[in-house]
Design an enzyme around this catalytic site. Structure first.
Site, mmCIF file in Angstrom:
data_model
loop_
_atom_site.group_PDB
_atom_site.id
_atom_site.type_symbol
_atom_site.label_atom_id
_atom_site.label_comp_id
_atom_site.label_asym_id
_atom_site.label_seq_id
_atom_site.Cartn_x
_atom_site.Cartn_y
_atom_site.Cartn_z
ATOM 1 N N CYS A 533 10.172 -6.860 -3.890
ATOM 2 C CA CYS A 533 10.889 -6.289 -5.038
ATOM 3 C C CYS A 533 12.228 -6.988 -5.285
ATOM 4 O O CYS A 533 12.245 -8.128 -5.732
ATOM 5 C CB CYS A 533 11.048 -4.782 -4.874
ATOM 6 N N HIS A 621 5.632 -2.469 -5.033
ATOM 7 C CA HIS A 621 5.836 -1.803 -3.746
ATOM 8 C C HIS A 621 4.472 -1.501 -3.142
ATOM 9 O O HIS A 621 3.855 -0.480 -3.453
ATOM 10 C CB HIS A 621 6.644 -0.519 -3.946
ATOM 11 N N GLU A 623 3.780 -0.497 -0.363
ATOM 12 C CA GLU A 623 3.852 0.682 0.500
ATOM 13 C C GLU A 623 3.884 1.983 -0.282
ATOM 14 O O GLU A 623 3.775 3.065 0.296
ATOM 15 C CB GLU A 623 5.099 0.584 1.381
#
Length: 647
Positions: A533, A621, A623
């Site tokens: 990011c 992202h 995750e």
């Protein structure tokens, strides 16, 4: 001491509370819609830090103010509100019907004065937060408070006990309904509320959090099936809930070795509002006080990422928060067989929202806040703060209660509601929904990832805790270190430069300068690197790709984007993006440019990922709970950075 009018003498502790002159500390609690009221009294002790809450064998009820966020190094406007503890020496359980029979039948008289920040002023704050914070990469969402003010000349005990009865009578769906009066050094801490939201519970080693977000404001004629289905289909309301689930999963990944899992969603129906919610759960051995410190405070009442949300709150709110967005925390001894942590206590901690405060001099305040996201309409957020305060204000007689509908619709029983809730889970990553007691094939002894040491650098966004958990699940040994405490980036097998708020072009930002320096160190040394990011954007800028604000922020958005030929559904939290362009010939003085990184881009020309010798990066992202393909992409990028064959 004489008994109060209406006393039957069957409940002596409640009688003592009701007959008190205000010098007796007490708490009245109805938990989880139970059939009893708990009456507590004891000794008042103030603590400086959460770790100082005295757990010496007795139950303790702590009233935790927002200023405790300073324990985590976050920015707060410090109003000195004490962390006040009631060490319980006497307790009594009273059937709800008996309590209602003896509590004051009507709330004490109070003069309403209106909101401290008027509607147009609050709408202006909303616009500034959208433009100046979300629009400049400060974060995905922020909660800004304003407070309805009133005045009463009544004494604390009749005021609080009458408020408590009114909330028991007029509000539904509360997690806790309570009244607390804790005189002590300085001003008394006096409050009553009906909060819908659990912050954290710990019992028998199981931690649970309960993020609630998205608000359906019931019309005056009552909620309807059509109204709630429109709410459940609303993009803004859906994204708002997913953002706070992501933020609380960051906390669960810090609390629980298994990272926690998501259960739900559910619809929580209250008297004037309905909300959507999830339940998060996992196992932990932490002392409950340490668990509370790691989870200060809920993103549903602050925003995300958490650290920068506190900074934004301090910039835009007109006064300190006091106890708003803090929590009550009831610690109860579990005994040797059920101890959750070193202290041997269970914990039940509801968030302090939908709460009225009685201050010295008779000032009454009822704070409320709205979650501001990129889709927010200022006038709608104004209405939301009014609606959130209205349940408490109407119960207390500070605004008209209105005429209740002849029949209240059970929204959960309506056709299509269960299906509309279930649709939300189609967007979630299976990794965070299923139990994580088995690892994927990548953890086998033949995997090149197994046993690799990984340094994950946190740039003030705890998504890094979720990243570390996923890397561990892939067989690696990950640890998270904050950006300003890292002293060595060359030893570990892999360094993951994490996300964070901010403008990637701003080299005057110490975090951006640190990311730049660490990219150069790893690349120059030929050591594997993965950037995520914000760090991906910095890497792209060093590689010669232009960095620009996006036409509209992608905060909390799930997109199916190309990542080197594979379409992957991934959650995005970015306001800036690197643009696909032809990069000039390598600069001999720029080690990143010399790598000639291969770009991958979406249909809008925004880079989704980069890769080159020993280097990989990704804009999304992986995750996030929104990244249903995240774990597979993470494994592929980690393998690439480490020079392994991508499966």
């Amino acid at each position: 001491m004489s008994l109060h009018p209406g006393s039957t003498g069957r409940h002596p502790l409640l009688d003592r509370v009701l007959a008190s002159d205000g010098s007796l500390p007490f708490a009245l609690l109805r938990r989880h819609g139970g059939t009893e009221v708990e009456v507590l009294t004891g000794d008042v002790v103030d603590a400086d830090l959460l770790r100082d809450i005295p757990l010496d064998g007795a139950p303790v009820l702590a009233v935790v103010p927002y200023r405790q966020a300073r324990e985590r190094g976050f920015t707060v406007r410090d109003d000195g509100a004490p962390l006040r503890c009631l060490v319980v020496r006497e307790a009594e359980r009273v059937p709800l019907s008996d309590a209602l029979a003896v509590l004051p039948p009507e709330p004490v008289a109070a003069e309403p004065l209106g909101f401290d920040t008027p509607d147009d002023g609050y709408a202006g704050i909303v616009r500034r937060v959208i433009d100046d914070e979300i629009g400049q990469g400060a974060g995905a969402n922020f909660v800004v408070m304003r407070s309805f003010e009133a005045h009463t000349g009544a004494a604390p005990v009749p005021t609080l006990t009458s408020w408590f009865r009114a909330l028991l009578t007029h509000e539904v769906g509360s997690y806790w309904t309570f009244a607390v009066h804790a005189p002590g050094p300085g001003a008394a801490v006096s409050l009553a509320g009906a909060t819908p939201e659990r912050h954290l519970t710990l019992r028998d080693g199981v931690a649970r959090m309960n993020p609630i977000s998205g608000t359906y404001r019931h019309p005056a004629s009552g909620p309807t099936r059509e109204g709630v289905l429109d709410f459940l289909r609303d993009t803004k309301e859906n994204e708002e809930l997913f953002m706070v689930v992501d933020e609380e999963m960051k906390m669960m990944s810090a609390l629980c070795p298994d990272g926690g899992r998501i259960v739900g969603p559910y619809l929580k129906q209250m008297a004037r509002l309905s909300h959507t919610e999830y339940l998060l759960e996992g196992r932990t051995t932490l002392d409950p006080r340490d668990a509370l410190r790691l989870t200060m405070f809920a993103p549903t009442v602050t925003g995300s990422p958490m650290e920068n949300a506190c900074t934004v709150i301090a910039r835009h709110e007109t006064r300190p928060r006091g106890y708003y967005s803090g929590f009550l925390a009831l610690f109860e001894p579990e005994g040797a067989d059920g101890a959750t942590g070193p202290a041997g206590y269970s914990l039940d901690a509801p968030i302090l929202i939908r709460t009225a405060y009685l201050h010295d001099g008779g000032r009454v305040s009822v704070p409320a806040g709205a979650t501001l996201v990129r889709h927010s309409v200022p006038e709608h957020e104004v209405a939301e703060t009014r609606a959130k305060a209205a349940g408490v204000l109407a119960s207390l007689g500070l605004v008209p209660r209105g005429t209740a509908p002849d029949a209240v619709v059970d929204l959960n029983a309506q056709d299509g509601v269960a299906e509309a809730l279930a649709v939300r889970n189609a967007q979630l990553a299976e990794f965070w929904v299923r139990p994580q007691d088995t690892a994927p094939a990548a953890t086998s002894e033949t995997s090149p990832l197994t046993g690799q040491d990984v340094l994950v650098i946190d740039h003030e966004d705890q998504f890094t805790t979720m990243l570390a958990h996923q890397l561990d699940h892939l067989g690696m040994n990950a640890r998270v270190v904050r950006w300003d405490t890292v002293d060595d980036v060359l030893t570990d097998d892999l360094v993951v430069l994490g996300p964070g708020p901010g403008d990637p072009r701003d080299q005057d930002d110490p975090r951006i300068a640190a990311i730049t320096r660490r990219i150069h160190e790893r690349v120059t040394a030929g050591r594997p690197l993965l950037a995520v990011c914000l760090s991906h954007q910095v890497l792209a800028g060093l590689a010669g790709f232009p960095l620009r604000p996006l036409p509209a922020p992608r905060q909390g958005v799930r997109l199916a984007a190309d990542v080197f030929g594979t379409t992957a559904a991934v959650g995005y939290y970015n306001t800036f993006g690197a643009r696909l362009t032809t990069v000039d010939a390598a600069d001999a003085d720029n080690p990143v440019a010399r790598l000639a990184l291969e770009p991958s881009a979406d249909d809008d020309g925004v880079l989704t990922a980069l890769r080159g010798p020993g280097v990989a990066s990704v804009q999304g992202h992986l995750e996030s709970v929104l990244s249903s393909d995240g774990i597979g992409v993470l494994e592929a990028l980690a393998r690439h950075a480490l020079g392994a064959t991508v499966r």
